[in-house]
Design a protein around this motif. Structure first.
Motif, mmCIF file in Angstrom:
data_model
loop_
_atom_site.group_PDB
_atom_site.id
_atom_site.type_symbol
_atom_site.label_atom_id
_atom_site.label_comp_id
_atom_site.label_asym_id
_atom_site.label_seq_id
_atom_site.Cartn_x
_atom_site.Cartn_y
_atom_site.Cartn_z
ATOM 1 N N CYS A 127 0.831 -1.197 0.000
ATOM 2 C CA CYS A 127 0.000 0.000 0.000
ATOM 3 C C CYS A 127 0.874 1.259 0.000
ATOM 4 C CB CYS A 127 -0.927 0.014 1.215
ATOM 5 S SG CYS A 127 -2.007 1.462 1.254
ATOM 6 N N VAL A 128 0.499 2.238 -0.813
ATOM 7 C CA VAL A 128 1.247 3.492 -0.904
ATOM 8 C C VAL A 128 0.387 4.694 -0.513
ATOM 9 C CG1 VAL A 128 2.875 2.653 -2.645
ATOM 10 C CG2 VAL A 128 0.690 3.647 -3.378
ATOM 11 N N HIS A 129 -0.861 4.459 -0.105
ATOM 12 C CA HIS A 129 -1.721 5.574 0.299
ATOM 13 C C HIS A 129 -1.212 6.133 1.627
ATOM 14 C CE1 HIS A 129 -5.224 7.894 1.501
ATOM 15 N NE2 HIS A 129 -5.692 7.774 0.254
ATOM 16 N N ARG A 133 -0.920 3.262 4.622
ATOM 17 C CA ARG A 133 0.293 2.451 4.656
ATOM 18 C C ARG A 133 0.923 2.348 6.042
ATOM 19 N NH1 ARG A 133 3.862 6.566 0.943
ATOM 20 N NH2 ARG A 133 4.049 8.295 2.427
ATOM 21 N N PHE A 155 -5.117 6.244 -6.019
ATOM 22 C CA PHE A 155 -4.323 5.186 -6.655
ATOM 23 C C PHE A 155 -5.245 4.095 -7.219
ATOM 24 C CE2 PHE A 155 -1.663 7.133 -3.405
ATOM 25 C CZ PHE A 155 -0.515 7.411 -4.116
ATOM 26 N N VAL A 192 6.415 -2.083 -6.453
ATOM 27 C CA VAL A 192 5.726 -1.035 -5.700
ATOM 28 C C VAL A 192 6.182 0.344 -6.161
ATOM 29 C CG1 VAL A 192 5.464 0.005 -3.407
ATOM 30 C CG2 VAL A 192 5.265 -2.468 -3.689
ATOM 31 N N GLN A 193 7.468 0.513 -6.363
ATOM 32 C CA GLN A 193 7.993 1.806 -6.804
ATOM 33 C C GLN A 193 7.496 2.151 -8.202
ATOM 34 O OE1 GLN A 193 12.254 2.018 -6.740
ATOM 35 N NE2 GLN A 193 12.329 4.180 -7.304
ATOM 36 N N SER A 196 3.594 2.916 -8.068
ATOM 37 C CA SER A 196 3.297 4.182 -7.395
ATOM 38 C C SER A 196 3.745 5.379 -8.224
ATOM 39 C CB SER A 196 3.948 4.221 -6.018
ATOM 40 O OG SER A 196 5.359 4.115 -6.113
ATOM 41 N N SER A 197 4.809 5.198 -9.015
ATOM 42 C CA SER A 197 5.259 6.295 -9.869
ATOM 43 C C SER A 197 4.228 6.611 -10.959
ATOM 44 C CB SER A 197 6.608 5.949 -10.511
ATOM 45 O OG SER A 197 6.472 4.876 -11.431
ATOM 46 N N ARG A 199 1.022 6.337 -10.253
ATOM 47 C CA ARG A 199 -0.174 6.637 -9.454
ATOM 48 C C ARG A 199 -1.161 5.474 -9.460
ATOM 49 N NH1 ARG A 199 0.654 10.107 -5.846
ATOM 50 N NH2 ARG A 199 -1.603 10.534 -5.710
ATOM 51 N N CYS A 201 -2.367 1.752 -7.666
ATOM 52 C CA CYS A 201 -2.322 1.012 -6.406
ATOM 53 C C CYS A 201 -1.571 -0.304 -6.628
ATOM 54 C CB CYS A 201 -3.742 0.720 -5.909
ATOM 55 S SG CYS A 201 -3.801 -0.447 -4.538
#
Length: 335
Positions: A127-129, A133, A155, A192-193, A196-197, A199, A201
């Motif tokens: 999770c990146v929110h 997170r 996301f 994940v990176q 997230s880059s 935008r 999920c």
């Protein structure tokens, strides 16, 4: 190796050739295989090269109408067509932890193979929110689900936007359109990176990609735990399952079939029963004034008193079980 072209990044030792032969034969015959080799003999690399070499040959033979119909290597493709899967088997590669899976991905990068891959992980890992997170456990799951339901997670919204109006559509695998040589082989941190880059999920994106990927990486418990398997929508029919470091599988199965029952659980159960007994005795509305709550039937208080005593007796019985120290410093257990 056993009639399959297997590309190995080094000159293979006899023990490695034998290991890869056993892998290929098991795949050709559709059999289980329990393989063991001394430390340092390149088991992971042998597994990857043999399985991917077999899959590549299966793909070639399945795509040509002149492929031999009775060769074992095509049996998977024929079975898939008969079963309606319409795809070649995925290779689901499992180990105990994501740290171990990172090492497997590192080994895969040493080979000539560049399959489309997907790494499954939990919300805690993916999770990146910013509001989710930092949470853990049930709180994190509930917060994520609430944001998704309210369409308040940007996301997840971006992922849905890319799917288009048809919610049944899938977001294409980002590596599928690339030439094989240009494909990246991400571990969970890379994935994940990357997601997230854009935008997206990572958690839900991985669930989208898992059905499209040729190789799927995940910890054991995602497969052996029925609840997690259903939650992640993992179907293992017509797939190749590889358990690396398989001596840990027994523990993963035991954990999947176990649950925690501590003093707070018993205390909470007794508190709830006391509340029901109070309602049954008075016939009053719910103490909290919640709408829709009705008092139990008259005469039920006695049954609930018996239930209360059963819970208390269970707590005493469990507390009295003789626990023995587990080997290697693990948690005490009853045997």
């Amino acid at each position: 190796v056993a009639g399959v072209a297997v590309e190995f990044p080094f000159e293979a030792y006899d023990v490695q050739l034998l290991y890869m032969e056993k892998v290929v034969l098991a795949l050709q015959r559709g059999e289980h295989a329990l393989l063991e080799s001394p430390t340092g003999t390149g088991k992971t690399l042998c597994l990857l090269c043999a399985a991917l070499g077999w899959r590549r040959q299966t793909e070639r033979e399945a795509s040509t109408s002149t492929a031999a119909q009775h060769r074992p290597v095509t049996a998977w493709a024929d079975q898939g067509a008969a079963g309606g899967t319409g795809r070649l088997p995925r290779i689901i590669y499992m180990s105990r932890t994501h740290s171990q899976l990172k090492q497997v991905v590192r080994q895969l990068r040493m080979t000539v193979h560049r399959p489309t891959v997907c790494v499954l992980g939990s919300r805690e890992q993916m999770c990146v929110h910013p509001d989710v997170r930092g949470k853990t456990g049930v709180e994190q799951v509930s917060c994520c689900q609430a944001l998704v339901a309210a369409q308040a997670c940007s996301f997840h919204n971006e992922l849905q936007r890319r799917k288009g109006p048809a919610r049944t559509a899938q977001v294409p695998h980002p590596e599928r359109s690339k030439p094989a040589a240009a494909r990246e082989l991400p571990d969970i941190e890379d994935f994940v990176q990357s997601a997230s880059s854009e935008r997206l999920c990572p958690f839900h994106f991985a669930r989208e990609l898992q059905t499209q990927s040729e190789v799927l990486f995940m910890p054991y418990n995602y497969l052996v735990d029925p609840a997690m398997r259903r939650a992640l929508n993992i179907s293992v029919a017509h797939d190749v399952l590889v358990f690396d470091e398989a001596h840990n599988v027994e523990k993963a199965c035991a954990e999947a079939a176990s649950f925690d029952l501590g003093p707070s659980d018993f205390a909470g159960a007794v508190k709830e029963i006391d509340r029901v007994i109070s309602l049954a005795s008075s016939g009053a509305a719910d103490a909290d004034g919640e709408e829709g709550c009705t008092a139990p039937e008259e005469g039920e208080a006695g049954a609930w008193l018996s239930m209360r005593q059963l819970v208390l007796d269970m707590e005493v019985a469990i507390a009295g079980l003789p626990l023995r120290p587990a080997p290697q410093g693990g948690s005490p257990r009853y045997t």
